[in-house]
Design a protein around this motif. Structure first.
Motif, PDB file in Angstrom:
ATOM      1  N   HIS A 141       0.825  -1.200   0.000  1.00 41.90           N
ATOM      2  CA  HIS A 141       0.000   0.000   0.000  1.00 41.90           C
ATOM      3  C   HIS A 141       0.867   1.261   0.000  1.00 41.90           C
ATOM      4  CE1 HIS A 141      -3.402   2.625   0.960  1.00 41.90           C
ATOM      5  NE2 HIS A 141      -2.618   3.187   1.860  1.00 41.90           N
ATOM      6  N   GLU A 142       1.910   1.279   0.808  1.00 38.79           N
ATOM      7  CA  GLU A 142       2.786   2.449   0.874  1.00 38.79           C
ATOM      8  C   GLU A 142       3.497   2.689  -0.446  1.00 38.79           C
ATOM      9  OE1 GLU A 142       5.230   1.628   4.257  1.00 38.79           O
ATOM     10  OE2 GLU A 142       3.761   2.450   5.685  1.00 38.79           O
ATOM     11  N   ARG A 143       3.846   1.626  -1.130  1.00 41.18           N
ATOM     12  CA  ARG A 143       4.460   1.781  -2.464  1.00 41.18           C
ATOM     13  C   ARG A 143       3.469   2.414  -3.439  1.00 41.18           C
ATOM     14  NH1 ARG A 143       6.730  -3.384  -1.218  1.00 41.18           N
ATOM     15  NH2 ARG A 143       5.069  -4.445  -2.370  1.00 41.18           N
ATOM     16  N   SER A 144       2.217   1.999  -3.337  1.00 41.90           N
ATOM     17  CA  SER A 144       1.186   2.558  -4.222  1.00 41.90           C
ATOM     18  C   SER A 144       0.958   4.040  -3.930  1.00 41.90           C
ATOM     19  CB  SER A 144      -0.130   1.787  -4.047  1.00 41.90           C
ATOM     20  OG  SER A 144       0.019   0.431  -4.415  1.00 41.90           O
ATOM     21  N   ILE A 145       0.947   4.413  -2.654  1.00 41.50           N
ATOM     22  CA  ILE A 145       0.780   5.814  -2.271  1.00 41.50           C
ATOM     23  C   ILE A 145       1.941   6.653  -2.798  1.00 41.50           C
ATOM     24  CG2 ILE A 145       0.867   7.418  -0.307  1.00 41.50           C
ATOM     25  CD1 ILE A 145      -1.846   6.271  -0.470  1.00 41.50           C
ATOM     26  N   ALA A 146       3.169   6.159  -2.612  1.00 36.03           N
ATOM     27  CA  ALA A 146       4.351   6.892  -3.068  1.00 36.03           C
ATOM     28  C   ALA A 146       4.336   7.072  -4.576  1.00 36.03           C
ATOM     29  CB  ALA A 146       5.614   6.158  -2.630  1.00 36.03           C
ATOM     30  N   GLN A 163       1.711   9.726  -5.517  1.00 37.99           N
ATOM     31  CA  GLN A 163       2.103  11.087  -5.146  1.00 37.99           C
ATOM     32  C   GLN A 163       3.153  11.672  -6.084  1.00 37.99           C
ATOM     33  OE1 GLN A 163       3.038  10.346  -0.935  1.00 37.99           O
ATOM     34  NE2 GLN A 163       1.303  11.634  -0.364  1.00 37.99           N
ATOM     35  N   LYS A 164       3.858  10.814  -6.808  1.00 36.69           N
ATOM     36  CA  LYS A 164       4.861  11.289  -7.766  1.00 36.69           C
ATOM     37  C   LYS A 164       4.228  11.726  -9.086  1.00 36.69           C
ATOM     38  CE  LYS A 164       8.780   8.572  -6.043  1.00 36.69           C
ATOM     39  NZ  LYS A 164       9.732   7.486  -6.345  1.00 36.69           N
ATOM     40  N   GLU A 165       3.011  11.266  -9.335  1.00 37.58           N
ATOM     41  CA  GLU A 165       2.337  11.628 -10.575  1.00 37.58           C
ATOM     42  C   GLU A 165       1.934  13.095 -10.519  1.00 37.58           C
ATOM     43  OE1 GLU A 165      -0.898   8.956 -11.217  1.00 37.58           O
ATOM     44  OE2 GLU A 165       0.353   7.155 -11.070  1.00 37.58           O
ATOM     45  N   SER A 166       2.192  13.809 -11.597  1.00 34.08           N
ATOM     46  CA  SER A 166       1.984  15.263 -11.619  1.00 34.08           C
ATOM     47  C   SER A 166       0.556  15.658 -11.267  1.00 34.08           C
ATOM     48  CB  SER A 166       2.344  15.830 -12.998  1.00 34.08           C
ATOM     49  OG  SER A 166       1.555  15.209 -14.016  1.00 34.08           O
ATOM     50  N   ALA A 167      -0.413  14.862 -11.710  1.00 36.17           N
ATOM     51  CA  ALA A 167      -1.820  15.204 -11.472  1.00 36.17           C
ATOM     52  C   ALA A 167      -2.192  15.104  -9.993  1.00 36.17           C
ATOM     53  CB  ALA A 167      -2.728  14.295 -12.297  1.00 36.17           C
ATOM     54  N   GLN A 176      -7.260  12.239  -0.521  1.00 32.26           N
ATOM     55  CA  GLN A 176      -7.640  12.059  -1.926  1.00 32.26           C
ATOM     56  C   GLN A 176      -6.760  11.021  -2.603  1.00 32.26           C
ATOM     57  OE1 GLN A 176      -7.579  16.522  -2.356  1.00 32.26           O
ATOM     58  NE2 GLN A 176      -9.172  16.096  -3.851  1.00 32.26           N
ATOM     59  N   VAL A 177      -5.459  11.045  -2.289  1.00 34.38           N
ATOM     60  CA  VAL A 177      -4.542  10.051  -2.854  1.00 34.38           C
ATOM     61  C   VAL A 177      -4.911   8.665  -2.363  1.00 34.38           C
ATOM     62  CG1 VAL A 177      -2.142   9.283  -2.958  1.00 34.38           C
ATOM     63  CG2 VAL A 177      -2.666  11.727  -3.085  1.00 34.38           C
ATOM     64  N   LEU A 178      -5.221   8.555  -1.056  1.00 36.70           N
ATOM     65  CA  LEU A 178      -5.627   7.273  -0.484  1.00 36.70           C
ATOM     66  C   LEU A 178      -6.866   6.746  -1.178  1.00 36.70           C
ATOM     67  CD1 LEU A 178      -5.529   5.076   1.766  1.00 36.70           C
ATOM     68  CD2 LEU A 178      -6.915   6.612   3.157  1.00 36.70           C
TER      69      LEU A 178
END
Length: 268
Positions: A228-233, A236-240, A248-250
């Motif tokens: 899950h933490e890898r997916s969040i990271a 968060q790197k995606e510009s959008a 919202q990211v979660l």
């Protein structure tokens, strides 16, 4: 004898969409009747959020509940836990209390389905309850909903730190990560959900997750959290998503992990 006026009703779930709909309409439709179908198996954060809504908007909420609780209906259904294919909890503890609340009155039910969603929400089979979809009619999407909540100071419920859907604490639509975090945030609630898995009158085993018990899931806790933490990271790197809140990211990450549609009478 004059005809009874049409009732205007809006169900609050403790989630962001139904709350934003209340924000949008509470001044526009002052006669609105707000209700919450209480299963008595809710997270404490849900009740706290409902109190916040009442305080901010100055509204009254009708708390509806089935005459018989979850344990009664679990016995009626032979110990079979509710599942995506057998949503008896939604029928007995959400829909029936609502339809009893409305009775035979003509009613307009306001449903918080957004313009960027491809679902219909709860549609009553009773002809006297007519659904309308203000968000769809006005073209409002997720960003608009978040804005409505932020502008009023209501914000998001506290459980959005680790869970993106409202509903019972043992809802079978929870993702693996949400089950793990339930054990972290509310070990007593997790223990109660586990007890339901382990104790059945007919001796058969039922699980909240298909093919895996909660104990088996918890054995993979570190793996689930790391993934899950890898997916969040990554998100968060995606510009959008760089300027989006963690909630919202979660929400986006959990949607990617599991796109199953939840009970539409529970999660709005």
């Amino acid at each position: 004898m004059s005809e009874k006026p049409v009732r205007h009703i809006l169900g609050l779930s403790g989630g962001k969409d139904s709350t934003a709909l209340a924000v949008l309409l509470h001044k526009e439709i002052p006669q609105m009747e707000y209700f919450f179908c209480d299963t008595h198996k809710e997270l404490p954060e849900t009740y706290e959020y409902l109190d916040r809504i009442k305080a901010r908007l100055g509204i009254k909420i009708h708390y509806l509940a089935a005459e018989r609780g979850f344990d009664h209906w679990l016995d009626v259904y032979g110990g079979t836990l509710p599942s995506p294919n057998m949503r008896w909890c939604t029928v007995q503890m959400k829909i029936k209390p609502l339809e009893q609340f409305v009775g035979n009155d003509e009613a307009i039910s306001y449903v918080g389905i957004r313009a960027d969603e491809n679902r219909d929400g709860y549609i009553s089979t009773k002809k006297n309850i007519k659904p309308v979809f203000p968000f769809k009619e006005r073209g409002l999407v997720k960003a608009d909903i978040i804005g409505l909540l932020e502008d009023t100071g209501i914000g998001l419920p506290d459980y959005y730190r680790w869970r993106s859907r409202s509903g019972c604490f043992f809802c079978f639509f929870q993702r693996k990560y949400e089950w793990v975090m339930l054990a972290e945030e509310h070990p007593d609630k997790f223990a109660e959900a586990l007890k339901y898995e382990q104790e059945h009158k007919d001796g058969r085993q039922y699980t909240w997750n298909e093919g895996e018990t909660l104990l088996e899931l918890l054995e993979r806790k570190d793996e689930i959290i790391a993934q899950h933490e890898r997916s969040i990271a990554r998100k968060q790197k995606e510009s959008a998503w760089k300027k989006q809140s963690l909630a919202q990211v979660l929400d986006s990450v959990l949607d990617e992990e599991d796109d199953a549609l939840p009970c539409l009478a529970c999660h709005l």
